[in-house]
Design a protein around this motif. Sequence first.
Motif, PDB file in Angstrom:
ATOM      1  N   CYS A  51       0.751  -1.151  -0.056  1.00 17.16           N
ATOM      2  CA  CYS A  51      -0.048   0.095  -0.054  1.00 17.16           C
ATOM      3  C   CYS A  51       0.821   1.239   0.042  1.00 17.16           C
ATOM      4  O   CYS A  51       1.895   1.391   0.873  1.00 17.16           O
ATOM      5  CB  CYS A  51      -0.892   0.074   1.205  1.00 17.16           C
ATOM      6  N   VAL A  52       0.490   2.336  -0.941  1.00 23.65           N
ATOM      7  CA  VAL A  52       1.207   3.334  -0.900  1.00 23.65           C
ATOM      8  C   VAL A  52       0.608   4.549  -0.481  1.00 23.65           C
ATOM      9  O   VAL A  52       0.958   5.778  -0.873  1.00 23.65           O
ATOM     10  CB  VAL A  52       1.769   3.729  -2.325  1.00 23.65           C
ATOM     11  N   CYS A  54      -2.624   5.836  -1.301  1.00 20.31           N
ATOM     12  CA  CYS A  54      -2.616   6.925  -2.251  1.00 20.31           C
ATOM     13  C   CYS A  54      -4.341   7.208  -2.259  1.00 20.31           C
ATOM     14  O   CYS A  54      -4.673   8.305  -2.846  1.00 20.31           O
ATOM     15  CB  CYS A  54      -2.756   6.326  -3.737  1.00 20.31           C
ATOM     16  N   ASN A  55      -4.921   6.495  -1.272  1.00 16.07           N
ATOM     17  CA  ASN A  55      -6.383   7.003  -0.795  1.00 16.07           C
ATOM     18  C   ASN A  55      -7.434   6.646  -1.834  1.00 16.07           C
ATOM     19  O   ASN A  55      -8.579   7.047  -1.874  1.00 16.07           O
ATOM     20  CB  ASN A  55      -6.307   8.284  -0.631  1.00 16.07           C
ATOM     21  N   CYS A  57      -8.716   3.737  -2.760  1.00 15.14           N
ATOM     22  CA  CYS A  57      -9.614   2.955  -2.318  1.00 15.14           C
ATOM     23  C   CYS A  57     -10.554   3.617  -1.530  1.00 15.14           C
ATOM     24  O   CYS A  57     -11.838   3.475  -1.522  1.00 15.14           O
ATOM     25  CB  CYS A  57      -8.907   1.709  -1.856  1.00 15.14           C
ATOM     26  N   CYS A 100      -7.323  -0.086  -6.624  1.00 11.47           N
ATOM     27  CA  CYS A 100      -5.795   0.004  -6.040  1.00 11.47           C
ATOM     28  C   CYS A 100      -5.013  -0.367  -7.130  1.00 11.47           C
ATOM     29  O   CYS A 100      -5.203  -1.266  -7.939  1.00 11.47           O
ATOM     30  CB  CYS A 100      -5.620  -1.061  -4.980  1.00 11.47           C
TER      31      CYS A 100
HETATM   32  S1  SF4 Z   1      -5.778   2.155  -3.119  1.00 10.06           S
HETATM   33 FE1  SF4 Z   1      -5.940   1.973  -1.036  1.00 10.06          FE
HETATM   34  S2  SF4 Z   1      -4.716  -0.088  -0.802  1.00 10.06           S
HETATM   35 FE2  SF4 Z   1      -4.321   0.491  -2.598  1.00 10.06          FE
HETATM   36  S3  SF4 Z   1      -2.522   1.588  -2.366  1.00 10.06           S
HETATM   37 FE3  SF4 Z   1      -4.010   3.119  -2.289  1.00 10.06          FE
HETATM   38  S4  SF4 Z   1      -4.602   3.675  -0.312  1.00 10.06           S
HETATM   39 FE4  SF4 Z   1      -3.249   1.510  -0.548  1.00 10.06          FE
END
Ligand code: SF4
Lengths: 171, 316
Positions: A51-52, A54-55, A57, A100
Amino acid sequence: MISILRSIWFTFLHAFHKRETQGYPEKKPYLPPRYRGRIILSRDPDGKERCVACNLCAAACPVDCIALQAANDYNERRYPLFFRINFSRCIFCGFCEEACPTYAIQLIPDFEMGEYDRQNMVYEKENLLISGEGKYHGYNFYKVAGVDMGVKGIGKGENEEPPVDLKDLIH
Amino acid sequence: MKYVFIIAGVLLIPLTIAAGLIWVERRLLALFQDRYGPNRVGPFGLIQVLADVVKIFFKEDWIPPFADKAVFVMAPGILIATILLTFAVIPFTDNFLVLDSNIGILFFLGNSSLGVYSIVLGGWASNSKYSLLGSIRASAQMLTYEVFMGLSLVGVVMMADSFSLREIVEAQQGGWFFIPQFVAFLVFFIAGIAETHRTPFDIPEAEGELVAGYHSEYSGMKFGMFFVGEYLGVTLISSLIVTLFFGGWLGPAFLPPAFWFFLKTGFFICLFILIRASLPRPRYDQLMELGWKVLLPIVLLNILITGAILIYNSSL
Ligand code: SF4
Ligand code: SF4
């Protein structure tokens, strides 16, 4: 009249059919690998968190049940400081997995998450994070990403051209 | 002393059977629908009945404030009382019966007419429109079907030359009445289903349109009593079918007579459940039409023909 007798007879024949009931708690049903159940966070092949933060999800989630906060580690690599999913609101739609970019968040074939206390349905990062790669093996986001995070240098990836010096083109 | 035992037995056996039927019906319906039904509590889910009873006793027994209290409380009792009374004239075997009345059949017909009161009063006292609609339907349906029920028995009475149920059974030693009186048997069976308002004739409590018909406002054990009454009714009609058309306790001698009686009754109870599992509910006017336009002429013809044959035979 005939049709009434006929339907009674056919209903009677059902007494000798196989029963459709699945004896669930004793006999577990088969769940296909892509079954959308409990959510996990997976790791890279090298064991780092995928997980990076990135928000994406959290933004995709239609019921807003994902909460996380981004942070940077000593390597300037982003990771979620906390990652919280409220499973009493989650509808297991799988949108978070689709959104994601790093295959970090995944839904797995497990649905037995009954709790007596509603508060226990809120899963923290330590409840979500597993030590393996989940459903997608051998994928490492930073092997295909455009940033250098100590996994590969810029322009060193497979099928990746070395970076172009833009100022060079002006001449 | 012997009478006390018999009366206690006649009271207990139908009640036990009726309670057991809750389980039997759910298991059988499940069987016909490729399911298992209740199989958790005890062996084969048998203790389910007990669990249900405990549950229904602990439910809040609520009487709606707008209801007519005295009548509201009385109505379910009338149903059970009339049906249990009728069991008094049913001969389980030739000496296991409470009352060898010479008007047995009339006693049954009278009691089942009184049973209508339970439903009419229950719906009336509930003071709600669905209950009232349900009980209006029930009274019309039961009045209609009582007519053929009574008429379909006339053939049997003529052949047995008696109104006493015991003598009717004894008259069947030469052959069970369902062969010469097959039409009457069919009509009685249909009327019996309507009389106990079981599916497909359960329009008085059609849950799709009337919530629960005449017992919409009932809860707790009062609601339970309507249900026990329904199962008692099924047992009663089945045992009457057996008594009137299938030779009662008569059967090959290798088994005791009581066993034959219960075996045959059990068969008809299962048939009731099978019919419930397979047939949809007719429209109200279809139900009435079937009664007055088809069944009534058929039974009247049956009486005529039976009478003609009997007179012809006796004149020989
Ligand atoms: S989509 Fe959610 S789970 Fe996937 S990298 Fe971004 S924050 Fe992490
Ligand atoms: S499965 Fe759907 S509801 Fe559940 S966390 Fe993911 S996006 Fe939200």
